[in-house]
Scaffold this motif. Structure first.
Motif, PDB file in Angstrom:
ATOM      1  N   ILE A  79       0.834  -1.203   0.000  1.00  0.00           N
ATOM      2  CA  ILE A  79       0.000   0.000   0.000  1.00  0.00           C
ATOM      3  C   ILE A  79       0.872   1.258   0.000  1.00  0.00           C
ATOM      4  N   LYS A  80       0.223   2.371  -0.335  1.00  0.00           N
ATOM      5  CA  LYS A  80       0.871   3.679  -0.220  1.00  0.00           C
ATOM      6  C   LYS A  80      -0.156   4.612   0.405  1.00  0.00           C
ATOM      7  N   GLY A  81       0.105   5.043   1.615  1.00  0.00           N
ATOM      8  CA  GLY A  81      -0.819   5.895   2.339  1.00  0.00           C
ATOM      9  C   GLY A  81      -0.421   7.355   2.275  1.00  0.00           C
ATOM     10  N   ASP A  82      -1.101   8.138   3.065  1.00  0.00           N
ATOM     11  CA  ASP A  82      -0.929   9.587   3.069  1.00  0.00           C
ATOM     12  C   ASP A  82      -0.406  10.089   4.413  1.00  0.00           C
ATOM     13  N   GLY A  83       0.218   9.196   5.171  1.00  0.00           N
ATOM     14  CA  GLY A  83       0.740   9.579   6.481  1.00  0.00           C
ATOM     15  C   GLY A  83      -0.261   9.387   7.602  1.00  0.00           C
ATOM     16  N   LYS A  84      -1.451   8.917   7.280  1.00  0.00           N
ATOM     17  CA  LYS A  84      -2.487   8.709   8.302  1.00  0.00           C
ATOM     18  C   LYS A  84      -2.538   7.242   8.720  1.00  0.00           C
ATOM     19  N   ARG A  85      -3.277   7.002   9.796  1.00  0.00           N
ATOM     20  CA  ARG A  85      -3.433   5.640  10.323  1.00  0.00           C
ATOM     21  C   ARG A  85      -4.691   5.027   9.711  1.00  0.00           C
ATOM     22  N   TYR A  86      -4.581   3.772   9.311  1.00  0.00           N
ATOM     23  CA  TYR A  86      -5.693   3.011   8.752  1.00  0.00           C
ATOM     24  C   TYR A  86      -5.860   1.717   9.530  1.00  0.00           C
ATOM     25  N   GLN A  87      -6.963   1.060   9.255  1.00  0.00           N
ATOM     26  CA  GLN A  87      -7.256  -0.211   9.899  1.00  0.00           C
ATOM     27  C   GLN A  87      -7.521  -1.232   8.797  1.00  0.00           C
ATOM     28  N   ALA A  99     -15.677  -7.892  13.303  1.00  0.00           N
ATOM     29  CA  ALA A  99     -14.540  -8.068  12.399  1.00  0.00           C
ATOM     30  C   ALA A  99     -13.283  -8.148  13.257  1.00  0.00           C
ATOM     31  N   TYR A 100     -12.244  -8.706  12.684  1.00  0.00           N
ATOM     32  CA  TYR A 100     -10.927  -8.726  13.321  1.00  0.00           C
ATOM     33  C   TYR A 100     -10.113  -7.607  12.677  1.00  0.00           C
ATOM     34  N   VAL A 101      -9.418  -6.829  13.480  1.00  0.00           N
ATOM     35  CA  VAL A 101      -8.757  -5.633  12.967  1.00  0.00           C
ATOM     36  C   VAL A 101      -7.298  -5.531  13.400  1.00  0.00           C
ATOM     37  N   ALA A 102      -6.549  -4.769  12.598  1.00  0.00           N
ATOM     38  CA  ALA A 102      -5.179  -4.377  12.926  1.00  0.00           C
ATOM     39  C   ALA A 102      -4.993  -2.967  12.380  1.00  0.00           C
ATOM     40  N   ASN A 103      -4.492  -2.070  13.208  1.00  0.00           N
ATOM     41  CA  ASN A 103      -4.210  -0.700  12.792  1.00  0.00           C
ATOM     42  C   ASN A 103      -2.776  -0.618  12.280  1.00  0.00           C
ATOM     43  N   PHE A 104      -2.562   0.244  11.281  1.00  0.00           N
ATOM     44  CA  PHE A 104      -1.210   0.423  10.770  1.00  0.00           C
ATOM     45  C   PHE A 104      -1.015   1.865  10.323  1.00  0.00           C
ATOM     46  N   PRO A 105       0.185   2.408  10.538  1.00  0.00           N
ATOM     47  CA  PRO A 105       0.496   3.763  10.085  1.00  0.00           C
ATOM     48  C   PRO A 105       0.948   3.738   8.632  1.00  0.00           C
ATOM     49  N   THR A 106       0.802   4.870   7.956  1.00  0.00           N
ATOM     50  CA  THR A 106       1.353   5.010   6.611  1.00  0.00           C
ATOM     51  C   THR A 106       2.321   6.192   6.619  1.00  0.00           C
ATOM     52  N   ASN A 107       3.200   6.225   5.613  1.00  0.00           N
ATOM     53  CA  ASN A 107       4.253   7.245   5.624  1.00  0.00           C
ATOM     54  C   ASN A 107       4.392   8.015   4.316  1.00  0.00           C
ATOM     55  N   GLY A 108       3.438   7.881   3.396  1.00  0.00           N
ATOM     56  CA  GLY A 108       3.516   8.596   2.130  1.00  0.00           C
ATOM     57  C   GLY A 108       4.327   7.888   1.062  1.00  0.00           C
ATOM     58  N   GLN A 109       4.959   6.774   1.416  1.00  0.00           N
ATOM     59  CA  GLN A 109       5.755   5.982   0.475  1.00  0.00           C
ATOM     60  C   GLN A 109       5.108   4.608   0.300  1.00  0.00           C
TER      61      GLN A 109
END
Length: 164
Positions: A79-87, A99-109
Motif C-alpha cells: 500500500i501507499k498511504g498519506d501519512g495517516k493511520r488506517y485499519q 470483524a478482526y482488525v489491525a491498525n497500521f500507520p502510513t508514511n507517504g511511500q
C-alpha cells in the motif's frame, strides 16, 4: 516457506465495483469515501471524514467465497498511504457482526505491511470484544477503514493483498 495466496491484486483491468463502500451515513454521519482504479492501475480509497452528526469513518470492503487460510499465518499488504493511520479488517463469515482488525500507520511511500493473523483482535462498532483473536482458519471478507476521530481528507493506494 509457505506459499503466498493472492486475495486481491489491482490492475488497470480491475473492476472497483467488486469493492463496497460503507460510510458513517449508516449512522447519520456525513463522511464520503470512494474506491476507484487510478491511472496506474492501483486501487484508490479516498475521500473526506466528517465528524458531523456523530460520524467519523469510511470503510471499503471486498467479499468473496470462503477462503481456507491454513497454513498461512499473516496478511501482506502493499500500500501507499498519506501519512495517516488506517485499519485492516477481516471477517471469517460475511454474516458475522464483528470483524478482526489491525491498525497500521502510513508514511507517504510504498510500504509492505505484514500483519500476523494472531495479532488481529475482534471489534464491533469500534469496541473491542472479549473474544479470541483471529483464528486464521477461513475468511470471506477483507477491508480498510479510516476513523481517526478527526475531520480529514484521506487517500490510500492499494496494490496487492496476499496471505502467506
Amino acid at each position: 516457506m509457505l506459499q503466498s495466496v493472492t486475495i486481491f491484486d489491482f490492475s488497470s483491468e480491475t473492476n472497483s465495483k467488486d469493492w463496497r463502500i460503507v460510510n458513517d451515513g449508516v449512522m447519520g454521519g456525513r463522511s464520503q469515501g470512494a474506491i476507484t482504479v487510478n491511472e496506474e492501475g492501483y486501487g484508490e480509497f479516498a475521500g473526506t471524514i466528517s465528524l458531523e452528526n456523530y460520524g467519523g469513518f469510511s470503510m471499503v470492503q471486498y467479499s468473496f467465497p470462503a477462503l481456507d487460510t491454513k497454513p498461512q499465518n499473516q496478511f501482506t499488504l502493499r500500500i501507499k498511504g498519506d501519512g495517516k493511520r488506517y485499519q485492516f479488517r477481516v471477517r471469517t463469515n460475511q454474516s458475522d457482526r464483528h470483524a478482526y482488525v489491525a491498525n497500521f500507520p502510513t508514511n507517504g511511500q510504498w510500504q509492505t505491511i505484514e500483519i500476523p493473523f494472531e495479532s488481529m483482535y475482534p471489534v464491533f462498532r469500534g469496541q473491542k470484544l472479549n473474544y479470541p483473536n483471529f483464528p486464521g482458519k477461513q475468511m470471506e471478507e477483507i477491508g480498510f477503514l479510516i476513523g481517526n476521530k478527526k475531520a480529514e481528507t484521506f487517500r490510500l493506494i492499494i496494490d496487492k493483498i496476499t496471505i502467506e
